[in-house]
Design a protein around this motif. Structure first.
Motif, PDB file in Angstrom:
ATOM      1  N   VAL A 147       0.859  -1.215   0.123  1.00 45.75           N
ATOM      2  CA  VAL A 147      -0.038  -0.479   0.073  1.00 45.75           C
ATOM      3  C   VAL A 147       0.889   2.182   0.093  1.00 45.75           C
ATOM      4  CG1 VAL A 147      -1.601   1.073   1.311  1.00 45.75           C
ATOM      5  CG2 VAL A 147      -2.216  -1.298   1.076  1.00 45.75           C
ATOM      6  N   ALA A 148       2.648   1.556   0.952  1.00 43.15           N
ATOM      7  CA  ALA A 148       2.861   2.298   1.009  1.00 43.15           C
ATOM      8  C   ALA A 148       3.329   2.321  -0.726  1.00 43.15           C
ATOM      9  CB  ALA A 148       3.740   2.106   2.096  1.00 43.15           C
ATOM     10  N   ASP A 149       3.880   1.564  -0.607  1.00 39.67           N
ATOM     11  CA  ASP A 149       4.638   1.780  -1.818  1.00 39.67           C
ATOM     12  C   ASP A 149       3.610   2.103  -3.198  1.00 39.67           C
ATOM     13  OD1 ASP A 149       6.867   1.352  -0.686  1.00 39.67           O
ATOM     14  OD2 ASP A 149       7.357  -0.995  -1.655  1.00 39.67           O
ATOM     15  N   GLY A 150       2.669   1.342  -3.221  1.00 39.27           N
ATOM     16  CA  GLY A 150       1.738   2.329  -4.140  1.00 39.27           C
ATOM     17  C   GLY A 150       1.152   2.948  -4.706  1.00 39.27           C
ATOM     18  N   LEU A 151       0.943   3.625  -2.801  1.00 42.62           N
ATOM     19  CA  LEU A 151       0.718   5.228  -2.664  1.00 42.62           C
ATOM     20  C   LEU A 151       2.073   5.698  -3.259  1.00 42.62           C
ATOM     21  CD1 LEU A 151      -1.269   5.308   0.431  1.00 42.62           C
ATOM     22  CD2 LEU A 151      -2.259   5.369  -1.619  1.00 42.62           C
ATOM     23  N   ALA A 152       2.600   5.752  -2.811  1.00 48.29           N
ATOM     24  CA  ALA A 152       3.992   6.627  -3.200  1.00 48.29           C
ATOM     25  C   ALA A 152       4.432   7.040  -5.110  1.00 48.29           C
ATOM     26  CB  ALA A 152       5.155   5.982  -3.133  1.00 48.29           C
ATOM     27  N   SER A 153       3.308   5.409  -5.604  1.00 46.87           N
ATOM     28  CA  SER A 153       4.013   5.607  -7.225  1.00 46.87           C
ATOM     29  C   SER A 153       2.803   6.489  -7.908  1.00 46.87           C
ATOM     30  CB  SER A 153       3.344   4.285  -8.010  1.00 46.87           C
ATOM     31  OG  SER A 153       2.568   3.649  -7.381  1.00 46.87           O
ATOM     32  N   VAL A 154       2.286   7.373  -6.910  1.00 46.58           N
ATOM     33  CA  VAL A 154       1.271   7.914  -7.359  1.00 46.58           C
ATOM     34  C   VAL A 154       1.622   9.562  -8.104  1.00 46.58           C
ATOM     35  CG1 VAL A 154      -0.787   9.681  -7.358  1.00 46.58           C
ATOM     36  CG2 VAL A 154      -0.978   7.214  -6.315  1.00 46.58           C
ATOM     37  N   PRO A 155       1.743   9.587  -9.361  1.00 42.97           N
ATOM     38  CA  PRO A 155       2.523  10.888  -9.782  1.00 42.97           C
ATOM     39  C   PRO A 155       2.353  11.821  -9.147  1.00 42.97           C
ATOM     40  CG  PRO A 155       1.064   9.342 -11.889  1.00 42.97           C
ATOM     41  CD  PRO A 155       1.023   9.287 -10.086  1.00 42.97           C
TER      42      PRO A 155
ATOM     43  N   ARG B 122     -10.741  12.523   0.756  1.00 39.68           N
ATOM     44  CA  ARG B 122     -11.378  13.020  -0.647  1.00 39.68           C
ATOM     45  C   ARG B 122     -10.925  12.139  -1.251  1.00 39.68           C
ATOM     46  NH1 ARG B 122     -14.285  17.376  -3.495  1.00 39.68           N
ATOM     47  NH2 ARG B 122     -15.631  16.271  -5.370  1.00 39.68           N
ATOM     48  N   ARG B 123      -9.349  13.009  -1.467  1.00 35.79           N
ATOM     49  CA  ARG B 123      -8.311  13.129  -2.654  1.00 35.79           C
ATOM     50  C   ARG B 123      -7.855  11.839  -2.208  1.00 35.79           C
ATOM     51  NH1 ARG B 123      -2.654  15.291  -1.549  1.00 35.79           N
ATOM     52  NH2 ARG B 123      -2.805  12.637  -1.452  1.00 35.79           N
ATOM     53  N   PHE B 124      -7.882  10.943  -1.103  1.00 37.75           N
ATOM     54  CA  PHE B 124      -7.594   9.377  -0.428  1.00 37.75           C
ATOM     55  C   PHE B 124      -7.734   8.538  -1.504  1.00 37.75           C
ATOM     56  CE2 PHE B 124      -6.872   5.651   2.170  1.00 37.75           C
ATOM     57  CZ  PHE B 124      -5.676   5.241   1.516  1.00 37.75           C
ATOM     58  N   LEU B 125      -9.398   8.347  -1.102  1.00 39.68           N
ATOM     59  CA  LEU B 125     -10.035   7.832  -1.267  1.00 39.68           C
ATOM     60  C   LEU B 125     -11.031   7.662  -2.914  1.00 39.68           C
ATOM     61  CD1 LEU B 125     -12.934   7.518   1.294  1.00 39.68           C
ATOM     62  CD2 LEU B 125     -11.153   6.235   0.600  1.00 39.68           C
ATOM     63  N   THR B 126     -10.766   8.653  -3.518  1.00 38.90           N
ATOM     64  CA  THR B 126     -11.518   8.419  -5.180  1.00 38.90           C
ATOM     65  C   THR B 126      -9.832   9.412  -6.550  1.00 38.90           C
ATOM     66  OG1 THR B 126     -11.386  10.967  -4.920  1.00 38.90           O
ATOM     67  CG2 THR B 126     -13.122   9.787  -4.597  1.00 38.90           C
ATOM     68  N   VAL B 127      -9.542   9.692  -5.508  1.00 40.39           N
ATOM     69  CA  VAL B 127      -7.623   9.783  -6.391  1.00 40.39           C
ATOM     70  C   VAL B 127      -6.818   8.661  -6.023  1.00 40.39           C
ATOM     71  CG1 VAL B 127      -6.387  11.715  -7.414  1.00 40.39           C
ATOM     72  CG2 VAL B 127      -8.433  12.279  -6.970  1.00 40.39           C
ATOM     73  N   ASP B 128      -6.035   8.688  -5.729  1.00 37.81           N
ATOM     74  CA  ASP B 128      -4.750   8.013  -5.096  1.00 37.81           C
ATOM     75  C   ASP B 128      -5.115   6.714  -5.023  1.00 37.81           C
ATOM     76  OD1 ASP B 128      -3.949  10.742  -4.537  1.00 37.81           O
ATOM     77  OD2 ASP B 128      -3.662  10.420  -2.392  1.00 37.81           O
ATOM     78  N   LEU B 129      -6.261   6.438  -4.388  1.00 34.09           N
ATOM     79  CA  LEU B 129      -6.627   4.422  -4.180  1.00 34.09           C
ATOM     80  C   LEU B 129      -6.809   4.583  -5.285  1.00 34.09           C
ATOM     81  CD1 LEU B 129      -5.887   3.138  -1.936  1.00 34.09           C
ATOM     82  CD2 LEU B 129      -9.011   3.854  -1.397  1.00 34.09           C
ATOM     83  N   PRO B 130      -7.526   4.759  -6.281  1.00 30.13           N
ATOM     84  CA  PRO B 130      -7.679   4.483  -7.880  1.00 30.13           C
ATOM     85  C   PRO B 130      -6.460   3.798  -7.809  1.00 30.13           C
ATOM     86  CG  PRO B 130      -9.766   5.709  -7.023  1.00 30.13           C
ATOM     87  CD  PRO B 130      -8.290   5.724  -6.134  1.00 30.13           C
ATOM     88  N   ILE B 131      -5.529   4.799  -8.443  1.00 34.26           N
ATOM     89  CA  ILE B 131      -4.047   5.200  -8.986  1.00 34.26           C
ATOM     90  C   ILE B 131      -3.297   3.979  -8.688  1.00 34.26           C
ATOM     91  CG2 ILE B 131      -2.421   6.101  -9.351  1.00 34.26           C
ATOM     92  CD1 ILE B 131      -4.307   8.893  -9.682  1.00 34.26           C
ATOM     93  N   ALA B 132      -3.526   3.964  -6.968  1.00 34.52           N
ATOM     94  CA  ALA B 132      -2.387   2.712  -6.571  1.00 34.52           C
ATOM     95  C   ALA B 132      -3.121   1.658  -6.699  1.00 34.52           C
ATOM     96  CB  ALA B 132      -2.325   3.317  -5.335  1.00 34.52           C
ATOM     97  N   ALA B 133      -4.422   1.133  -6.915  1.00 33.37           N
ATOM     98  CA  ALA B 133      -5.236   0.378  -7.162  1.00 33.37           C
ATOM     99  C   ALA B 133      -4.465  -1.143  -8.061  1.00 33.37           C
ATOM    100  CB  ALA B 133      -6.479   0.289  -7.472  1.00 33.37           C
ATOM    101  N   PRO B 134      -3.825  -0.809  -8.852  1.00 29.53           N
ATOM    102  CA  PRO B 134      -3.052  -1.938  -9.417  1.00 29.53           C
ATOM    103  C   PRO B 134      -2.061  -2.892  -8.730  1.00 29.53           C
ATOM    104  CG  PRO B 134      -4.235  -0.764 -11.007  1.00 29.53           C
ATOM    105  CD  PRO B 134      -3.570  -0.083  -9.529  1.00 29.53           C
ATOM    106  N   VAL B 135      -1.382  -1.694  -8.012  1.00 25.49           N
ATOM    107  CA  VAL B 135      -0.351  -2.562  -7.020  1.00 25.49           C
ATOM    108  C   VAL B 135      -1.070  -2.885  -5.998  1.00 25.49           C
ATOM    109  CG1 VAL B 135       2.163  -1.737  -6.232  1.00 25.49           C
ATOM    110  CG2 VAL B 135       1.535  -0.143  -8.090  1.00 25.49           C
ATOM    111  N   ILE B 136      -1.995  -2.405  -5.245  1.00 19.70           N
ATOM    112  CA  ILE B 136      -2.373  -2.909  -3.852  1.00 19.70           C
ATOM    113  C   ILE B 136      -3.530  -4.278  -4.247  1.00 19.70           C
ATOM    114  CG2 ILE B 136      -3.911  -2.824  -2.365  1.00 19.70           C
ATOM    115  CD1 ILE B 136      -3.476   0.492  -2.801  1.00 19.70           C
ATOM    116  N   LEU B 137      -3.263  -4.617  -5.487  1.00 15.63           N
ATOM    117  CA  LEU B 137      -4.531  -5.469  -5.636  1.00 15.63           C
ATOM    118  C   LEU B 137      -3.846  -6.623  -6.083  1.00 15.63           C
ATOM    119  CD1 LEU B 137      -7.648  -3.913  -7.362  1.00 15.63           C
ATOM    120  CD2 LEU B 137      -7.621  -5.273  -5.196  1.00 15.63           C
TER     121      LEU B 137
END
Lengths: 263, 240
Positions: free
Chosen positions: B122-130, B146-161
């Motif tokens: 999760v930490a590395d996935g979030l770190a990879s958000v441009p 809101r930014r975490f849930l709707t922007v950061d998390l979807p972008i980091a989703a492939p890594v986290i999943l």
């Protein structure tokens, strides 16, 4: 549990703690040696040539899903009736442990070699190195951190699984858990568990020490790591710009566990 | 009789067929029990995977947000992964004050393993958000949660999943070890087969465990495709 651990009679003799620790380390060491002898060359070959990646990933994934306890029991049921000497129960356990220990080593070695930046390899070829020299002098040293990480996760897995293998008659610290379970001796079980945990953590610390010793300072140096991280991030950004995508799972940094190498 | 089958099946292909018939009979007459073990296995491995993911998100976000916290958090999480599963199953009752047969021990142990894997991911996935994306989101007025849930998390989703796929498969196979303590799930087929000296339950157990691992894996892959439509549109082009 504490009383059980500090009873001197539990530390000596044929079923004493010292004997069990030595057994546990011996079985784990033998297993790891075989797994390395098979996994390292395979990983280096696949990483260097790029051949057989899909097959490797498939096998590694399938093995990860297999339940170790089932494999151990199946191995013992199939192999031990064929063997008549002392190895009847030990050998099948070791074989299964080796099979389970290979994927982390192999996939991490592959991932380490494959992750060496193309420019660094080209520099080697540009200096007149042969393919083999590039492998030994460029790719291997650069891949060492990941390779050792693979050996570490494999070692931990072997130590943990050797505990389970006590159920099918392997010696080692797992005996305290299985024998304790059979005799409803919870103190013995808990003490055995604690000893396994301590052993696993000590081995992990020792291997981290080995890692810092054998990885070239040029590769492990903090400064270089930071530059690498920065260039990796830049590369990732470039890649995502090009594809118009978010960061891909493939670009994840710091995925030292074998688990991630399967992508 | 069962020992005879095991011995006979080693001597040649013909007797393997005989053993196969016995196996089918065994499977048929124990179907109800096997289904119940399968359901237990789904629950006992599914709940910890989900719970682990939910707990890993804030911890991973914390480790990513504060630089000083990254190394200690990741190190501690990693240390948990070094603990042998059977030992943890036995020691947790001491820590939690539960009974050794309580399924809660297994659930908590698997949550710990899930965290050990996922916090870092999760930490590395979030770190990879441009950085540009974060700035764009902030400029549009997206803040904190809101930014975490709707922007950061979807972008980091492939890594986290990708990490979650690993954790779910690992959980399914680690859980079977709990059979040694007598906690009901598919691993019991192994101990039963060992006691009977009989292949059928062992092979059934392995097949069902692997099947369940693939089902969990497939669910996560589908979830990822649904959550990252932008990725699919482009990768189809790239792979074509």
């Amino acid at each position: 549990m504490i009383a059980w651990l500090f009873d001197p009679s539990h530390w000596t003799g044929q079923t004493g703690i010292w004997i069990r620790v030595v057994e546990h380390l011996a079985y784990s060491g033998i297993t790891l040696a075989f797994a390395m002898a098979i996994g390292l060359p395979l990983g280096l070959y696949i990483g260097h040539t790029g051949r057989g990646r899909v097959v490797m990933a498939g096998i590694a994934n399938a093995l990860r899903a297999l339940p170790t306890l089932g494999l151990l029991i199946l191995g013992v049921l199939i192999i031990s009736p064929v063997i008549t000497n002392d190895l009847a129960f030990t050998l099948p356990c070791i074989i299964v442990l080796v099979i389970l220990a290979i994927p982390p080593i192999m996939t991490n070695t592959f991932a380490g070699v494959a992750a060496v930046p193309e420019e660094i390899k080209q520099a080697g070829y540009g200096m007149g190195m042969t393919s083999r020299q590039v492998l030994w002098q460029v790719e291997l040293p650069n891949a060492l951190p990941l390779i050792v990480a693979g050996i570490r996760s494999s070692a931990l897995q072997v130590i943990a699984t050797a505990t389970v293998a006590a159920y099918v008659s392997l010696g080692g610290l797992g005996r305290y858990l299985i024998d304790g379970l059979a005799t409803q001796d919870y103190a013995q079980m808990a003490a055995g568990s604690l000893l396994v945990v301590i052993l696993a953590v000590l081995v992990e610390i020792a291997l981290v020490g080995v890692q810092t010793l054998i990885v070239s300072p040029g590769v492990s140096a903090r400064k270089l790591r930071l530059t690498n991280a920065r260039s990796a991030r830049a590369a990732q950004r470039a890649e995502s710009d090009e594809r118009g995508t978010g960061p891909s799972a493939a670009g994840t940094s710091g995925t030292t566990d074998q688990e991630m190498a399967h992508r | 009789m069962t020992a005879g089958i095991a011995a006979a099946s080693l001597s040649g292909g013909a007797s393997l067929n005989a053993a196969g018939n016995v196996s089918l009979n065994w499977l048929g007459s124990n179907a109800g029990e096997i289904v119940s073990m399968f359901v237990h296995h789904i629950v006992l491995s599914g709940i910890p995977t989900l719970a682990g993911l939910i707990i890993a998100l804030p911890i991973g976000a914390f480790a990513n947000r504060y630089r000083w916290a990254y190394t200690p958090t990741i190190t501690i999480a990693g240390l948990f992964y070094t603990l042998p599963s059977l030992a943890v199953f036995v020691l947790l009752p001491l820590v939690l004050g539960t009974k050794i047969l309580d399924p809660l021990n297994v659930i908590i142990a698997l949550i710990i393993y899930t965290l050990a894997l996922l916090v870092r991911v999760v930490a590395d996935g979030l770190a990879s958000v441009p950085e540009e994306t974060v700035q764009a989101a902030e400029a549009m007025g997206y803040r904190s949660v809101r930014r975490f849930l709707t922007v950061d998390l979807p972008i980091a989703a492939p890594v986290i999943l990708a990490g979650l796929r690993v954790a779910s498969v690992a959980n399914v196979s680690i859980l079977s070890v709990a059979a040694l303590l007598g906690i009901p799930q598919l691993g019991q087929l192994f101990t039963e087969g060992f006691q009977l000296d009989f292949y059928a339950p062992i092979i059934a157990g392995i097949v069902l465990t692997v099947f369940l691992a693939f089902v969990f894996d497939g669910i996560i892959v589908v979830a990822e495709r649904l959550m990252t439509p932008w990725k699919r549109a482009r990768t189809e082009e790239v792979t074509a």
